[in-house]
Design an enzyme around this catalytic site. Structure first.
Site, mmCIF file in Angstrom:
data_model
loop_
_atom_site.group_PDB
_atom_site.id
_atom_site.type_symbol
_atom_site.label_atom_id
_atom_site.label_comp_id
_atom_site.label_asym_id
_atom_site.label_seq_id
_atom_site.Cartn_x
_atom_site.Cartn_y
_atom_site.Cartn_z
ATOM 1 N N SER A 146 36.284 39.829 34.343
ATOM 2 C CA SER A 146 36.011 41.640 34.415
ATOM 3 C C SER A 146 34.964 41.970 34.811
ATOM 4 O O SER A 146 33.550 41.393 35.295
ATOM 5 C CB SER A 146 37.000 42.583 33.948
ATOM 6 N N ASP A 305 34.587 45.319 41.661
ATOM 7 C CA ASP A 305 34.075 44.812 40.572
ATOM 8 C C ASP A 305 34.252 42.826 40.394
ATOM 9 O O ASP A 305 34.536 42.687 41.876
ATOM 10 C CB ASP A 305 34.426 44.566 39.106
ATOM 11 N N ASP A 307 36.343 41.377 39.643
ATOM 12 C CA ASP A 307 37.611 39.947 40.194
ATOM 13 C C ASP A 307 38.140 41.023 41.078
ATOM 14 O O ASP A 307 39.659 41.133 41.662
ATOM 15 C CB ASP A 307 38.153 39.824 39.127
ATOM 16 N N ASP A 309 39.412 44.095 40.620
ATOM 17 C CA ASP A 309 40.589 45.301 40.876
ATOM 18 C C ASP A 309 39.992 46.717 40.673
ATOM 19 O O ASP A 309 40.983 47.359 40.432
ATOM 20 C CB ASP A 309 41.376 44.311 39.576
#
Length: 575
Positions: A146, A305, A307, A309
């Site tokens: 993340s 961010d 990734d 999400d």
């Protein structure tokens, strides 16, 4: 074994990966570093695992990834042959070793004759969630840490519905992972053998096309976008992560024509070289976007961010500078726009529901009430929102309209079952177009909400406590808060104490039970509606304190938060 025994076992393992062996050699003599790397196993919990990349049982490396995947394979096999035949979808982000860990996971699954659908290149977490559903897979794996620093990577597991595993299934999986004790000798097959047997399938553009088709359903008012899409100026930064390709295609497909990338942050970079932290919660992550926004007179700045999400945004103020909004503020604006648009279009079902976490703002609740939309509070973790969506589909008791967490995670349409920054990207662009057509900026619209509903202001304090001592300190602090519950914060009386681990709610009128799964969270609600919550992180060596103040005055809410924070700091200092 003691940590030194673990260390020596790895050091003397003649088939140890060369890079990891080099890591061990470089750390010879550094006992504190080696102890932290070997004193325990990298924790595999309800959110998977996350840790520093390197050699050791408490690190992210080939062997800990194999252990997690071996446990997943055993978990899938326990569900019968049909589950194993459905396979596992695997995606990865831009971090160091992400692709390697993805392939290693596929090789481990192949040793169990379980097929893996591995993306050809970087893809966002929400697309992985979508892919699980698209392939009707038994599970999914996302290799990502993340928004953690560059030295980290992680491993998240998804269930057949595309959501992260709920508590019971997560506990079952964790038991299987922990049953794999000899992590240096887990069977794998070669990448080529897995491909030759049809157990490793490379996927990508075929899934992109279908995901992009579903993204069309996120737009509520296409006529509005057709009118304003060529006028709205958007600056977008994927912060060196996965958001660029799908994000730009989604915006173009919807009809937003004036989108400019922050080029220096547009390419994948595992070192995140232009920023200290790839976290859209951090205003510093927007510095380059702000520079570009000023030059281009942009209406909105958007960051995802690594990734993709989570999404953050910055809006232009009346004075012409850009202010980074909190996750709660972004959600409040989305809720206001979405429910107004659906009401105007006549597309708001009578059984509509908003789902949010227990540590998120109550301003969206107040807005939802105005539109006749119910609000459901769940534990922190988007898997609990996904679990409720699944329940609604089965019972048809409610229609899911929107889900969010204060930590910059949002979901508009349930074809994904996790936070989806690509969906949020489209919704932020659309609501910006709406407010602009109405003669407002998003900043103006936010302050209009405060005028209507009162001022709500939130703040999160995140305290890192590394290593064995840190874990003990966090546990002691939570025990103290339970055993010596504060009676006041900021001289405002505590009128309700909720212990989500004990599943109890204590008020002046008596005690009652909480109908939510157990979680190590404490929440104190004050007489004026403000609240404070304490929660250890499930993926990092941190404890978080969440604060929310509300009042008719914007000045007073700031003063309340300052008083709450001072009292929390006293508790931490004593702890």
């Amino acid at each position: 074994m003691e940590w030194k025994d673990n260390y020596n076992t790895w050091l003397n393992f003649d088939q140890l990966d060369n890079d990891l062996k080099s890591d061990l050699e470089q750390n010879k003599g550094n006992e504190s570093s080696l102890e932290d790397a070997f004193y325990t196993s990298l924790e595999f919990g309800t959110a998977g695992m996350r840790g520093i990349i390197g050699a050791g049982t408490n690190r992210m490396n080939y062997y800990t990834v194999r252990q997690a995947t071996e446990g997943l394979a055993l978990f899938i096999e326990s569900q019968g042959d049909k589950a194993a035949e459905r396979g596992v979808a695997i995606a990865y982000d831009s971090r160091h070793m992400s692709k390697e860990f993805a392939i290693e996971s596929a090789k481990t699954l192949a040793a169990h004759n379980i097929r893996a659908y591995v993306f050809e290149d970087l893809r966002p977490t929400p697309e992985l969630s979508f892919a699980v559903r698209h392939f009707k897979a038994a599970a999914g794996i996302m290799i990502t840490a993340s928004h953690n620093p560059p030295e980290y990577n992680g491993y998240k597991v998804y269930g057949e519905d595309g959501g992260q595993l709920p508590p019971k299934e997560a506990d079952d999986l964790t038991r299987y992972v922990r049953s794999v004790t000899d992590i240096l000798s887990i069977n794998t097959v070669s990448e080529q053998e897995a491909k030759d047997k049809g157990l490793l399938k490379i996927v990508g553009r075929d899934v992109d096309r279908v995901y992009l088709d579903y993204l069309r359903t996120v737009t509520i008012d296409q006529e509005l976008v057709d009118r304003q899409g060529r006028n709205i100026k958007i600056v977008f930064t994927p912060l060196h992560g996965t958001g660029k390709m799908i994000g730009m295609k989604a915006l173009e497909q919807a009809g937003f024509k004036k989108v400019s990338l922050v080029e220096s942050q547009a390419e994948a970079d595992p070192d995140f070289s232009t920023i200290k932290s790839p976290n859209p919660e951090d205003p510093k992550a927007f510095e380059l976007a702000v520079e570009q926004g000023i030059k281009e007179d942009a209406d909105v700045l958007i960051a995802t961010d690594p990734d993709a999400d989570r999404l953050g945004m910055a809006v232009k103020t009346a004075k012409g500078h850009y202010e980074v909004l909190t996750g709660n503020q972004i959600a409040s604006l989305m809720v206001e726009y979405m429910f107004k648009a659906h009401t105007t279009n006549g597309t708001l079902p009578s059984n509509s529901v908003l789902i949010k976490s227990i540590v998120s703002s109550e301003l969206p609740t107040a807005i939802a009430d105005k539109y006749g939309v119910g609000t459901l509070n769940v534990l922190t973790g988007f898997k609990f929102i996904a679990e409720k969506i699944k329940e609604f589909e089965a019972t048809r008791s409610h229609t899911f309209m929107f889900g969010f967490e204060e930590s910059y995670g949002y979901l508009v349409q349930p074809f994904v079952r996790d936070k989806d920054a690509i969906q949020a990207l489209l919704m932020v662009a659309e609501m910006t177009a709406y407010f602009k057509e109405e003669g407002f900026s998003c900043f103006d619209a936010l302050h209009e909400l405060y005028h209507q509903y009162g001022h709500y202001k939130e703040k999160t304090i995140s305290i890192t406590m590394e290593g064995m001592e840190g874990t003990e300190k966090i546990n002691n602090l939570m025990n103290t808060l339970r055993e010596q519950a504060p009676s006041h914060f900021g001289n405002i009386k505590v009128c309700k104490v909720e212990d989500f681990n004990e599943q109890t709610r204590k008020t002046v009128h008596g005690d009652e039970s909480i109908d939510l799964p157990k979680a190590n969270v404490l929440k104190y609600t004050l007489a004026d509606g403000s609240w404070i919550a304490a929660r250890p992180s499930g993926t990092e060596p941190k404890i978080k304190f969440y604060m929310s103040a509300q009042d008719d005055s914007g000045v007073v809410v700031v003063e309340k938060l300052e008083a709450f924070e001072a009292d929390i700091q006293k508790i931490i200092d004593k702890g």
